[in-house]
Design a protein around this motif. Structure first.
Motif, short mmCIF file in Angstrom:
data_model
loop_
_atom_site.label_atom_id
_atom_site.label_comp_id
_atom_site.label_asym_id
_atom_site.label_seq_id
_atom_site.Cartn_x
_atom_site.Cartn_y
_atom_site.Cartn_z
N VAL A 169 7.81 50.35 40.84
CA VAL A 169 7.95 49.12 40.49
C VAL A 169 9.36 48.68 39.93
O VAL A 169 9.90 47.64 40.50
N ALA A 170 10.01 49.65 39.10
CA ALA A 170 11.36 49.26 38.86
C ALA A 170 12.51 49.12 40.07
O ALA A 170 13.19 48.34 40.07
N VAL A 171 12.18 49.96 40.93
CA VAL A 171 12.89 50.09 42.23
C VAL A 171 12.72 48.75 42.91
O VAL A 171 13.58 48.06 43.65
N ALA A 172 11.41 48.43 43.15
CA ALA A 172 11.23 47.37 44.27
C ALA A 172 11.66 46.20 43.44
O ALA A 172 11.75 45.09 44.34
N THR A 173 11.40 45.80 42.34
CA THR A 173 11.65 44.47 41.66
C THR A 173 12.97 44.54 40.88
O THR A 173 13.43 43.30 40.59
N GLY A 174 13.76 45.54 41.03
CA GLY A 174 15.01 45.40 40.26
C GLY A 174 16.08 44.63 41.19
O GLY A 174 16.06 44.48 42.30
N ARG A 175 16.97 44.24 40.27
CA ARG A 175 18.22 43.46 41.01
C ARG A 175 19.38 44.35 41.61
O ARG A 175 19.41 45.47 40.78
N PRO A 176 19.65 44.45 42.83
CA PRO A 176 20.45 45.50 43.21
C PRO A 176 21.93 45.28 42.63
O PRO A 176 22.48 44.19 42.23
N ALA A 177 22.38 46.52 42.54
CA ALA A 177 23.80 46.49 41.56
C ALA A 177 24.96 46.03 42.52
O ALA A 177 24.89 46.45 43.67
N LEU A 178 25.64 45.25 42.29
CA LEU A 178 27.01 44.68 43.08
C LEU A 178 27.90 45.02 42.01
O LEU A 178 28.04 45.16 40.79
N ALA A 179 29.15 45.28 42.89
CA ALA A 179 30.35 45.40 42.36
C ALA A 179 30.92 44.33 41.42
O ALA A 179 31.65 44.52 40.52
N ALA A 180 30.48 43.20 41.91
CA ALA A 180 30.79 41.77 40.98
C ALA A 180 29.61 40.98 40.90
O ALA A 180 28.68 40.96 41.78
N ASP A 181 29.60 40.55 39.63
CA ASP A 181 28.48 39.55 39.22
C ASP A 181 29.12 38.14 39.73
O ASP A 181 29.79 37.55 38.85
N LEU A 182 28.49 37.61 40.72
CA LEU A 182 29.10 36.15 41.07
C LEU A 182 28.59 35.21 40.26
O LEU A 182 29.14 34.23 40.01
N GLU A 183 27.41 35.34 39.55
CA GLU A 183 26.98 34.42 38.78
C GLU A 183 27.77 34.37 37.37
O GLU A 183 28.05 33.13 37.00
N ASN A 184 28.27 35.68 37.07
CA ASN A 184 29.12 35.68 35.70
C ASN A 184 30.38 34.81 36.31
O ASN A 184 31.11 34.21 35.40
N GLY A 185 30.93 35.40 37.40
CA GLY A 185 32.17 34.75 37.85
C GLY A 185 32.13 33.36 37.99
O GLY A 185 33.27 32.75 37.72
N GLU A 186 31.15 32.67 38.46
CA GLU A 186 30.89 31.24 38.35
C GLU A 186 31.14 30.79 37.13
O GLU A 186 31.84 29.69 36.98
N SER A 187 30.37 31.25 36.00
CA SER A 187 30.57 30.65 34.71
C SER A 187 31.93 30.87 34.06
O SER A 187 32.38 30.04 33.57
N VAL A 188 32.32 32.18 34.44
CA VAL A 188 33.79 32.31 34.14
C VAL A 188 34.67 31.31 34.58
O VAL A 188 35.59 30.82 33.81
N PHE A 189 34.66 30.97 35.79
CA PHE A 189 35.51 29.98 36.47
C PHE A 189 35.22 28.56 35.90
O PHE A 189 36.28 27.74 35.68
N GLY A 190 33.95 28.30 35.73
CA GLY A 190 33.72 26.82 35.02
C GLY A 190 34.31 26.64 33.59
O GLY A 190 34.77 25.56 33.27
N ALA A 191 34.29 27.86 32.80
CA ALA A 191 34.87 27.81 31.75
C ALA A 191 36.38 27.93 31.59
O ALA A 191 36.89 27.37 30.50
N ASN A 192 37.05 28.49 32.46
CA ASN A 192 38.52 28.55 32.20
C ASN A 192 39.24 28.26 33.32
O ASN A 192 40.60 28.21 33.09
N CYS A 193 38.93 27.83 34.66
CA CYS A 193 39.68 27.78 35.68
C CYS A 193 39.47 26.26 36.28
O CYS A 193 40.18 25.49 36.84
N ALA A 194 38.08 25.88 36.17
CA ALA A 194 37.82 24.55 36.62
C ALA A 194 38.53 23.21 36.26
O ALA A 194 38.63 22.26 37.04
N ALA A 195 39.06 23.34 35.11
CA ALA A 195 39.88 22.39 34.64
C ALA A 195 41.03 21.89 35.37
O ALA A 195 41.44 20.80 35.73
N CYS A 196 41.62 22.90 35.91
CA CYS A 196 42.69 22.77 37.13
C CYS A 196 42.31 22.92 38.31
O CYS A 196 43.17 22.37 39.37
N HIS A 197 41.28 23.85 38.70
CA HIS A 197 41.15 23.99 40.16
C HIS A 197 39.53 23.66 40.46
O HIS A 197 38.86 24.13 41.43
#
Length: 163
Positions: free
Chosen positions: A69-97
């Motif tokens: 069950v853990a393997v079948a329902t678990g989120r795959p491990a990614l080298a980068a967490d794109l959801e976190n990247g989007e939130s970091v971008f929104g908090a730090n970069c979106a003002a200029c970009h």
């Protein structure tokens, strides 16, 4: 691919759970003493007489099913967490970009065409730019952790051709 990974994981889980199965006493002794060993085992554990030597224990079955069950329902491990990247971008970069643009130096957008033109259409180059800054862009290496910088760089790289 996800299905084949689940099948392999299930096979490994079942194989691992077989370690919890009570071994057969029949192959444990030489030919001469097999009957004596069997009688000692049955006398020591009368409940084992009713169970077959290869039966599953509830612990092993639970462990195998839990892992499956853990393997079948678990989120795959990614080298980068794109959801976190989007939130970091929104908090730090979106003002200029915002929207891949650049409000400080308009020609240096973070859209694919501009990144290719300036030799920045590469995750490593974006990480370097975010970490150390350049020109009008401040350095974020002391404000953001390495994981956040990697995540935001992967987010920008992935969004560059969508903006």
């Amino acid at each position: 691919m996800q299905r084949s990974v689940c099948i392999v994981a299930a096979a490994l889980a079942l194989y691992g759970a077989s370690c919890f199965v009570m071994p057969s006493m029949m192959g444990a002794a030489p030919e001469v003493g097999r009957q004596a060993v069997r009688e000692q085992a049955l006398a020591a554990a009368p409940e084992a007489a009713s169970a077959s030597a290869g039966s599953w224990s509830p612990l092993a079955l639970g462990a195998a099913l839990g892992l499956l069950v853990a393997v079948a329902t678990g989120r795959p491990a990614l080298a980068a967490d794109l959801e976190n990247g989007e939130s970091v971008f929104g908090a730090n970069c979106a003002a200029c970009h915002a929207g891949g643009n650049n409000s400080v130096v308009p020609e240096k957008k973070i859209k694919k065409e501009a990144l290719v033109t300036y030799g920045k259409y590469d995750v490593a180059a974006i990480i370097k730019q975010v970490t150390y800054g350049n020109g009008s862009m401040p350095a974020f290496g002391e404000r953001l952790g390495p994981d956040d910088i990697e995540d935001v760089a992967n987010y920008v790289f992935g969004q560059a051709d969508k903006w």
